[in-house]
Design a protein around this motif. Structure first.
Motif: not given
Length: 277
Positions: A49-50, A56, A47, A54, A98, A89
């Protein structure tokens, strides 16, 4: 005298071949655009981000299989706003890294693919588990009389009376009582069926405003998620002079307090001139 034209022809052919091979290499290096609606089942990745918008992303850490063939490791997809992304998130903030195993539906909009996540499994430990020091082995407390074979540990009568009638719930994997369970108890959303409204814009983003023939359903609007149906609707809207009404079917979800709609079907509704647009 004839050698010069021949050289020019040979040179032109070589240039054409080089351009063709460069085009093939570029196509091979570019990520494959997947068909809308296919499901990526249990793919591993990170994962990310952001970013400044904003947004991901999910990047594959290993090759993934799909109905359209292999998807190479390193392929990155933008994740669509949803209830599942919101819980994802929240979960990543409590993890050491992540890495996740994700199941998601693919959407397609203007030559790009997006992922609408439906399930995830963390592949890393919780930060709280890593922070807790290992407890040293301590000798068990000796209960008077317990050293005798067959001895029973008696419960005081007043404590036994309080415990009567109470049951201890079993801890199952994946329930909120399990500290390693992913927070996925929220539903993905609800299905919107046969709602009539107009497709308009808010802050340069397409939104769906429920609006019937001559009567306003309300001031609530839904931000439209990128997909093939939305692309087709926008093409029809651009070709029309006045705002068009559509009968839509889609999945309603939420992200950070805002409502979103993933269109699955949109059929134009005609008023036959009986009502003003």
């Amino acid at each position: 005298m004839k050698t010069k034209p021949i050289r020019l022809v040979v040179g032109a052919v070589m240039v054409a071949l080089l351009l063709a091979s460069a085009g093939v290499a570029a196509r091979r290096g570019a990520p494959k655009v997947l068909r809308e609606g296919i499901v990526l089942e249990s793919v591993d990745g990170n994962l990310i981000g952001p970013d400044a918008n904003d947004t991901w992303h999910f990047e594959l850490s290993a090759d993934a299989n799909s109905v359209e063939g292999k998807i190479a490791a390193g392929t990155r997809f933008e994740l669509l706003p949803s209830v599942r992304l919101e819980t994802l998130i929240a979960d990543v903030n409590d993890r050491l890294d992540s890495t996740y195993r994700l199941t998601a539906t693919v959407t397609r909009f203007k030559g790009r693919n997006f992922l609408f996540p439906s399930y995830y499994l963390p592949l890393s430990k919780l930060k709280s588990d890593e922070a807790q020091p290992a407890e040293p082995n301590q000798p068990k407390a000796q209960v008077p009389g317990a050293e005798r074979s067959g001895a029973e540990l008696a419960i005081p009568p007043d404590v036994l009376e309080k415990l009567q009638g109470r049951t201890v719930p079993a801890v199952r994997r994946g329930t909120p009582t399990d500290p390693n369970a992913a927070p996925q108890r929220k539903k993905l959303g609800r299905v919107m069926v046969n709602w009539v409204g107009v497709i308009t814009a808010s802050n340069h983003r397409p939104v769906f405003l429920p609006y019937g023939f001559g009567w306003n359903v309300g001031e609530v609007y839904y931000k439209l998620l990128p997909c093939k149906t939305l692309e087709q609707v926008l093409q029809k809207q651009e070709a029309a002079v006045e705002p068009l009404r559509f009968n839509v079917v889609g999945l309603v979800t939420e992200f950070k307090g805002k409502k979103y709609l993933l269109l699955q079907r949109a059929i134009r509704v005609y008023s036959h001139g009986n009502f003003s647009p």
